[in-house]
Design a protein around this motif. Sequence first.
Motif, short mmCIF file in Angstrom:
data_model
loop_
_atom_site.label_atom_id
_atom_site.label_comp_id
_atom_site.label_asym_id
_atom_site.label_seq_id
_atom_site.Cartn_x
_atom_site.Cartn_y
_atom_site.Cartn_z
N THR A 56 -29.51 -58.21 -20.63
CA THR A 56 -29.98 -59.23 -21.55
C THR A 56 -31.30 -59.80 -21.07
N GLY A 108 -25.29 -58.26 -20.22
CA GLY A 108 -25.92 -57.29 -21.10
C GLY A 108 -24.89 -56.60 -21.98
N THR A 177 -27.84 -53.69 -29.46
CA THR A 177 -27.75 -55.08 -29.91
C THR A 177 -27.44 -55.20 -31.40
#
Length: 185
Positions: A56, A108, A177
């Motif tokens: 992330t 992440g 994502t």
Amino acid sequence: MSKETRVPEIDPATAAALGWPKSKYAWVERERRWLCRAVPLDHVVRSEVYEDLYVTGPQLRLRRATPTDGGPEMLRLGRKADVSPAVRLLTSIYLSPEEFRLLSSLPGRVLRKTRHSLGKIDGANVFVDVFEGALSGLIMAEAEFETVEAMEAWPMPDFAYREVTDDVRYTGGMLVTDGLPGEPD
């Protein structure tokens, strides 16, 4: 990649602006991507299962690559910066299992796929990725090139049906994502 798109090479000022003040520590990746309906299994020379943690925030990716033939795992931390949809700077650090375990606790999202290498075809290294989980059903080929000229001249492979090089929705960072895109624009 559309024929009218001219892909730039990377000059030192561009590399510095992307966070590489010494671009000699990075390499340039030139690649094109296509959607496929199936893997051309008669062309596969090796396969690996990839588990990628897209950290992330920064453009860092922690990768575990496990050969399907039972060979040793490859563990590495990579950083990418796109110059264009087809050209990027990359750098990697190979990791010990202890280092990998430490970094795998970073926040992440994980992307899983099996990468099938088709070897070198007409001067390009060609791979076909079969995605898992939320991206199940996505099969995407990519070809990597030594020069921009070779990349621009290479035809779409006969096992592919649509090029998505210029569609950023089909990059690993966006897929992990945003999930599976609809039909490309």
